[in-house]
Design an enzyme around this catalytic site. Sequence first.
Site, PDB file in Angstrom:
ATOM      1  N   GLU A  69       0.787  -1.229   0.000  1.00  7.86           N
ATOM      2  CA  GLU A  69       0.000   0.000   0.000  1.00  7.86           C
ATOM      3  C   GLU A  69       0.821   1.282   0.000  1.00  7.86           C
ATOM      4  O   GLU A  69       0.488   2.243   0.703  1.00  7.86           O
ATOM      5  CB  GLU A  69      -0.937  -0.004   1.210  1.00  7.86           C
ATOM      6  CG  GLU A  69      -0.251   0.059   2.575  1.00  7.86           C
ATOM      7  CD  GLU A  69       0.109  -1.264   3.184  1.00  7.86           C
ATOM      8  OE1 GLU A  69       0.368  -1.308   4.405  1.00  7.86           O
ATOM      9  OE2 GLU A  69       0.150  -2.278   2.453  1.00  7.86           O
ATOM     10  N   HIS A 103      -8.487  -4.000  -0.643  1.00  6.24           N
ATOM     11  CA  HIS A 103      -7.668  -4.061   0.574  1.00  6.24           C
ATOM     12  C   HIS A 103      -6.599  -2.974   0.566  1.00  6.24           C
ATOM     13  O   HIS A 103      -6.455  -2.219   1.539  1.00  6.24           O
ATOM     14  CB  HIS A 103      -7.012  -5.446   0.660  1.00  6.24           C
ATOM     15  CG  HIS A 103      -6.189  -5.662   1.886  1.00  6.24           C
ATOM     16  ND1 HIS A 103      -6.638  -6.370   2.972  1.00  6.24           N
ATOM     17  CD2 HIS A 103      -4.929  -5.261   2.214  1.00  6.24           C
ATOM     18  CE1 HIS A 103      -5.707  -6.396   3.910  1.00  6.24           C
ATOM     19  NE2 HIS A 103      -4.649  -5.727   3.468  1.00  6.24           N
ATOM     20  N   GLU A 104      -5.861  -2.886  -0.532  1.00  2.00           N
ATOM     21  CA  GLU A 104      -4.767  -1.909  -0.590  1.00  2.00           C
ATOM     22  C   GLU A 104      -5.289  -0.475  -0.600  1.00  2.00           C
ATOM     23  O   GLU A 104      -4.672   0.425  -0.020  1.00  2.00           O
ATOM     24  CB  GLU A 104      -3.890  -2.171  -1.813  1.00  2.00           C
ATOM     25  CG  GLU A 104      -3.274  -3.556  -1.861  1.00  2.00           C
ATOM     26  CD  GLU A 104      -2.533  -3.933  -0.587  1.00  2.00           C
ATOM     27  OE1 GLU A 104      -1.836  -3.068  -0.008  1.00  2.00           O
ATOM     28  OE2 GLU A 104      -2.651  -5.103  -0.160  1.00  2.00           O
TER      29      GLU A 104
END
Length: 823
Positions: free
Chosen positions: A255, A288-289
């Site tokens: 990320e 998610h990221e």
Amino acid sequence: MEPLHYKIHLEPNLESFTFQGTTVIEIKAENSVDRIILNASDLSLQSCKVKKGNKYSECTFSFDSKSEEVTINLPEEMEGVIELTIDYFGKINDLMVGFYRSKYEHQGQAKYIAVTQFEEREARRAFPCFDHPSKKATFEVEFIIDEYLKGIANTPVIEERNLGNGKKLVRFERTPKMSTYLLFFGVGDFEFIEDSSARPVVRVATTPGKTQYGNFGLQMARKSLKFGEEYTGIEFPISKCDYIAVPDFAFGAMENYGAVTFRENALLVYPGVTSKPALARVASVIAHETAHMWFGDLVSPAEWKYLWLNESFASYFTYAITDNYYPEWSVWDMFVSDETISGLERDSLIETTPVELPGDVEASINAANTEIIYDKGASILRMLVGYLGEEQFKKGIQYFLNKHKFACATSREFWAAFEEATGEPIKEFAECWVYQSGYPIIEVKRKGKELFLTQQTFTFIPHKSDKSWLIPINILLFFENGKTGIINTFFKDKSTRIPIPEKVVAFKVNTEQTGFYRVKYEKEMLNKLGQLVKQKKLSEMDSFGLENDLYALVQRGDYPLTDYLKFLEKFFEQEDRFLPLLDISKNLKETYLIVESKREQISNLGRKLFENALQKIGFEPKDEDGLQVSTLRDILLWTAFTFDSQKATQFGETKFQNLLDGKKVHADILPSTLRIGAATNDQAMNYLMKKITAADTPELEKIYSLNALGCLRDKQKILTALEFNLEKVPKKNRNQIINMAGQNPTATNYMWQWFLNNLEKLEPLHPIHFERVIISLIPTCCLGKEKEVKKFFEDYMKKSETAKDTIKMALEKLEVNSKLRTT
């Protein structure tokens, strides 16, 4: 002492795999200091000077390679803002950490890009810095690179200027205040597609020729950013966000703030190869990221022990974001199967850890704690949502993020912010679920018009514990007249009594599996609930929960394995629902692998259950199939084949022959087709090896093929494939074949010796990959060799810290499996 700002100048050379750098750091010293200690690793410092007025003075410096620190001696004591300028050289390594090179082929030639992976403590490999998440600063980055290459960093390019010598300067905007581990440098022949319809501009970057596979990823990225901004009420602070496909990548994704990196198969969608489950995986990883842009990037952990504030939240919002845009996928069902059950199984070991990593030592993500930080943590948040309600949860999130944006936070600051925002006393909830390891099992007995509940710590291996939890309890009641009711309450003592109405004939505790705990019923009630499963009067989720809890109790030793098998045969024989079948498939494959004496019984039952299910959903995929049907079909084809289903075998052999004949096989059954082919066809090994080494094979198909090689049946062929793996397969994927061989019933008896023979070749793998090899081999391939294996690792851990936590976990799993063998 705090860093304020970094100016980083880099000149990478993609031929010599070296770089030259200059870093200017502005540091605020509250008191007078005569030295400054920075982190640095694998860097060759050439000079260091400190600014004094309008002049610069040279500084001496010394390295401590063990602590990865460089001490800079100032010419005199200084305070206030101190500016250091450091010149250095470094290597663009091949370790998939720090500033590293990633290889790809284009038009028959080997090419390289240079990218970074800094989490948790690897920024120090690219520039001297305060390499700790709490040491936030702003950054200005510039590259001098070959004029035909492109540069990527966290922020947009503000200047690109040819220097007249085949080189160009690329300079980027100043970043928001951020941690070093989130910085990104990328240099290479990148290609881009972009969506500039709104702020921020969203781009997908790939190596040449692959942007054609990035359109779904681009759309999902835009959707995820929109969700994040709307849910948190906080605008993404950078005017662009890149999603970058990297050929060599150790993890699924990373990320980096405004420059997110991915394995190619986690971002790109390949027509004819990417199945529906793989497409959902791409959406999930992107979600998610992107969630990390707020959870981890905007607000970062004050210490690595608070990493759950990043990963538990990103894991929870993976499902919230995906469900928002693809409700037909029913991803919250998958949440319980993938996250909650994974967390429960990991946390059932004595060798476990709290969600907030304990102690003051430098914590790290490893194979031993991932399922706690990600899976259990996300499950606790889902339970918290049920406890507070969605609106209160959202209110607490927004307040917390606004209070700590562009700064760092601890767990206690998170809970304090939640209480301030919601007025709810949730610190007691936090104490038992986040700071305390393990989880409870509730044993429930009926005594007249009352249910008598007791709680204790659940572990597979007997272990005394006086822990208790504040448990949100929901109980589904079934009445004589066919109606149902719900009881919602809390349970925090060791035991409690709950009154129930008259004419209740059955009850299911933890309905819809919203709680992170297990339930044990009296035998009579277990059978009554089984009848409700058979009659389809118990929901899919509750049927799954009932079955999964029973299997866990078998693993603990409360019941013999035959009781579980008889329960399935009696009540799940006609089961056609996704969650129960998915879990039964996993559990039967596991017991088939471990309990050799029961293989015929397990195989007969599994074949009957899964042929019946495949007959209902159809062996042949259809484009209109939903995600759950597509997921289930591929899994059941391989499982049914494992259990000697002639129908599955003939179907898979025919499909694999189609591949050999140059025909297409539907993407949704490609993984199972390749595995069945590997197990049955003499030409499979050569076919799969060619696929793996061909430059034009999509990354996802290479992974399918690697997994299939681990399913070969002939010992010499598997050993040949394992040798091929260590010699020809890129480091990022070397654990794939090994992991599958560890689950191969025909290979488990010799994989331990193979591990010992090849240990020196396995140890240089990326640490997380080496740990995955250990956890995939030890619990299944060392049965019958327990004393030898335990002694080996006792000696090994005295000499090396490598994978110590994972080794302990693997040895305990081996003990659990050894016990299951004797039931």
